[in-house]
Design a protein around this motif. Sequence first.
Motif, PDB file in Angstrom:
ATOM      1  N   MET A  35      27.481  19.074 -28.444  1.00  0.00           N
ATOM      2  CA  MET A  35      28.498  18.209 -28.901  1.00  0.00           C
ATOM      3  C   MET A  35      28.190  16.681 -28.057  1.00  0.00           C
ATOM      4  O   MET A  35      28.557  15.609 -28.591  1.00  0.00           O
ATOM      5  N   GLY A  36      27.363  16.663 -27.183  1.00  0.00           N
ATOM      6  CA  GLY A  36      26.851  15.588 -26.444  1.00  0.00           C
ATOM      7  C   GLY A  36      27.783  15.102 -25.412  1.00  0.00           C
ATOM      8  O   GLY A  36      27.848  13.850 -25.022  1.00  0.00           O
ATOM      9  N   SER A  37      28.565  16.173 -24.973  1.00  0.00           N
ATOM     10  CA  SER A  37      29.842  15.578 -23.755  1.00  0.00           C
ATOM     11  C   SER A  37      30.200  16.861 -23.299  1.00  0.00           C
ATOM     12  O   SER A  37      30.612  18.033 -24.035  1.00  0.00           O
ATOM     13  N   VAL A  38      30.236  16.757 -21.931  1.00  0.00           N
ATOM     14  CA  VAL A  38      30.851  17.826 -21.141  1.00  0.00           C
ATOM     15  C   VAL A  38      32.139  18.272 -21.622  1.00  0.00           C
ATOM     16  O   VAL A  38      32.824  19.285 -21.315  1.00  0.00           O
ATOM     17  N   PHE A  39      32.801  17.071 -21.733  1.00  0.00           N
ATOM     18  CA  PHE A  39      34.453  17.163 -21.982  1.00  0.00           C
ATOM     19  C   PHE A  39      34.537  17.760 -23.396  1.00  0.00           C
ATOM     20  O   PHE A  39      35.485  18.548 -23.473  1.00  0.00           O
ATOM     21  N   ASP A  40      33.928  17.221 -24.308  1.00  0.00           N
ATOM     22  CA  ASP A  40      33.972  17.745 -25.874  1.00  0.00           C
ATOM     23  C   ASP A  40      33.520  19.248 -25.933  1.00  0.00           C
ATOM     24  O   ASP A  40      34.057  20.323 -26.596  1.00  0.00           O
ATOM     25  N   VAL A 120      23.257  15.738 -20.936  1.00  0.00           N
ATOM     26  CA  VAL A 120      23.854  16.201 -21.865  1.00  0.00           C
ATOM     27  C   VAL A 120      23.817  15.287 -23.156  1.00  0.00           C
ATOM     28  O   VAL A 120      23.537  15.626 -24.214  1.00  0.00           O
ATOM     29  N   SER A 121      24.091  14.053 -22.777  1.00  0.00           N
ATOM     30  CA  SER A 121      24.433  13.197 -24.105  1.00  0.00           C
ATOM     31  C   SER A 121      23.321  12.957 -24.721  1.00  0.00           C
ATOM     32  O   SER A 121      23.184  12.663 -26.030  1.00  0.00           O
ATOM     33  N   ARG A 122      21.694  13.171 -24.060  1.00  0.00           N
ATOM     34  CA  ARG A 122      20.704  12.975 -25.045  1.00  0.00           C
ATOM     35  C   ARG A 122      20.391  14.055 -26.223  1.00  0.00           C
ATOM     36  O   ARG A 122      19.729  13.481 -27.193  1.00  0.00           O
ATOM     37  N   PHE A 123      21.144  15.063 -26.139  1.00  0.00           N
ATOM     38  CA  PHE A 123      20.712  16.187 -27.180  1.00  0.00           C
ATOM     39  C   PHE A 123      21.449  15.705 -28.235  1.00  0.00           C
ATOM     40  O   PHE A 123      21.017  16.039 -29.521  1.00  0.00           O
ATOM     41  N   LEU A 175      11.995   7.111 -23.616  1.00  0.00           N
ATOM     42  CA  LEU A 175      12.449   5.958 -23.909  1.00  0.00           C
ATOM     43  C   LEU A 175      13.614   5.601 -22.882  1.00  0.00           C
ATOM     44  O   LEU A 175      13.857   4.714 -22.717  1.00  0.00           O
ATOM     45  N   ALA A 176      14.349   6.732 -22.611  1.00  0.00           N
ATOM     46  CA  ALA A 176      15.500   6.521 -21.639  1.00  0.00           C
ATOM     47  C   ALA A 176      15.220   6.041 -20.249  1.00  0.00           C
ATOM     48  O   ALA A 176      15.515   5.369 -19.577  1.00  0.00           O
ATOM     49  N   GLY A 177      13.893   6.553 -19.898  1.00  0.00           N
ATOM     50  CA  GLY A 177      13.050   6.437 -18.735  1.00  0.00           C
ATOM     51  C   GLY A 177      12.818   4.837 -18.479  1.00  0.00           C
ATOM     52  O   GLY A 177      12.600   4.540 -17.373  1.00  0.00           O
ATOM     53  N   ALA A 248      35.501   7.602 -10.067  1.00  0.00           N
ATOM     54  CA  ALA A 248      34.179   7.640 -10.652  1.00  0.00           C
ATOM     55  C   ALA A 248      34.190   7.561 -12.117  1.00  0.00           C
ATOM     56  O   ALA A 248      34.864   7.390 -12.840  1.00  0.00           O
ATOM     57  N   TRP A 249      32.600   7.589 -12.731  1.00  0.00           N
ATOM     58  CA  TRP A 249      32.357   7.538 -14.211  1.00  0.00           C
ATOM     59  C   TRP A 249      31.607   8.607 -14.651  1.00  0.00           C
ATOM     60  O   TRP A 249      30.638   9.013 -13.770  1.00  0.00           O
ATOM     61  N   LEU A 250      31.920   9.097 -15.729  1.00  0.00           N
ATOM     62  CA  LEU A 250      31.293  10.274 -16.310  1.00  0.00           C
ATOM     63  C   LEU A 250      31.316  10.180 -17.881  1.00  0.00           C
ATOM     64  O   LEU A 250      32.254   9.777 -18.512  1.00  0.00           O
ATOM     65  N   GLU A 251      29.997   9.986 -18.351  1.00  0.00           N
ATOM     66  CA  GLU A 251      29.795   9.716 -19.787  1.00  0.00           C
ATOM     67  C   GLU A 251      30.804   8.310 -20.403  1.00  0.00           C
ATOM     68  O   GLU A 251      31.283   8.345 -21.319  1.00  0.00           O
TER      69      GLU A 251
END
Length: 310
Positions: A35-40, A120-123, A175-177, A248-251
């Motif tokens: 899903m690209g998200s730990v919450f989803d 996780v989001s990069r998948f 690219l992300a790096g 805090a912040w996440l995704e």
Amino acid sequence: MSAGPPAGNDERRAEILAVAGALRPELHRYCARLMGSVFDGEDVVQDTLIRALEALPELDEATPLRPWLFRIAHNRALDLLRSRAVRKAEPIAAASDVVDAANPDPVEMLMRQEAVNTAVSRFAELPLVQRSVVILKDVLDESLVEIAVLLNLTVDAVKGHLARGRARLREINALAGQLPALAPGPASDAVARYVTLFNQRNWDGLRTLLADDVKLNQSTYPLRVGAADVGLFFTIYAKIDGVWLVPAWLEGREVIAVFEDRNNPRPSYVMWLEWQNGRISFIRDYRYSRYVAADAELTLAPQAASSGQE
């Protein structure tokens, strides 16, 4: 007079619940990346368990539970992804250069390590089938045959998706790096107030923040609805010593990091609040699904980080 459901159903239900409970972290590792998200991903896991119990009367007793649960999770995630118009997987030719040995070579191990360490989001940037294959193989260490059965593919097709998915994931990580990390913003006034009241153990003050129709979700526990019922959430926390909250912040989402040990640099789990007209309309407390935070790239809000969680 009806004899009621067969006793075997109760036994099978208990067996499913036991297997599902043990599999929850593994199911989440798969669903979160899909899903690209730990919450989803956690939403899919919870929905999977509900659907599994609903399907129990039609389940053949000989059906192995682990692949059956993964198939339900996979199909549910695909339904959600398709409904969001996520791009479809591209056709792919078979590849023969992917090994599946019991003792993989060093290159194979590096590929797996890269997948495990990938955010996780990069998948979500991988085509769907590539995404599934890479997660199942490199994150969960499933065999090529098991993946082929789950995804209804040939083993050669699995090898092809795996080779291309790995190559694409390396490009995404490279690219992300090269991109500068985005600095998280400060905590909102609403979350800062909630955290302050909680750390002061001002439970009555927290209850005044609840909307009349507020809802509380805590993993497999029944949904609590209404300010009176959800208010018991704070009664429970009042009995627990040492819990400390930090904005805090996440995704890209504002959350609350929950520390059970303030000397630990990582939180034990997270909470997530929704607000409506200045009052809390939904609380998601991940105390009973801590694997969500384990897979998360969480950043403390600037003031919290600089103050050492004080």
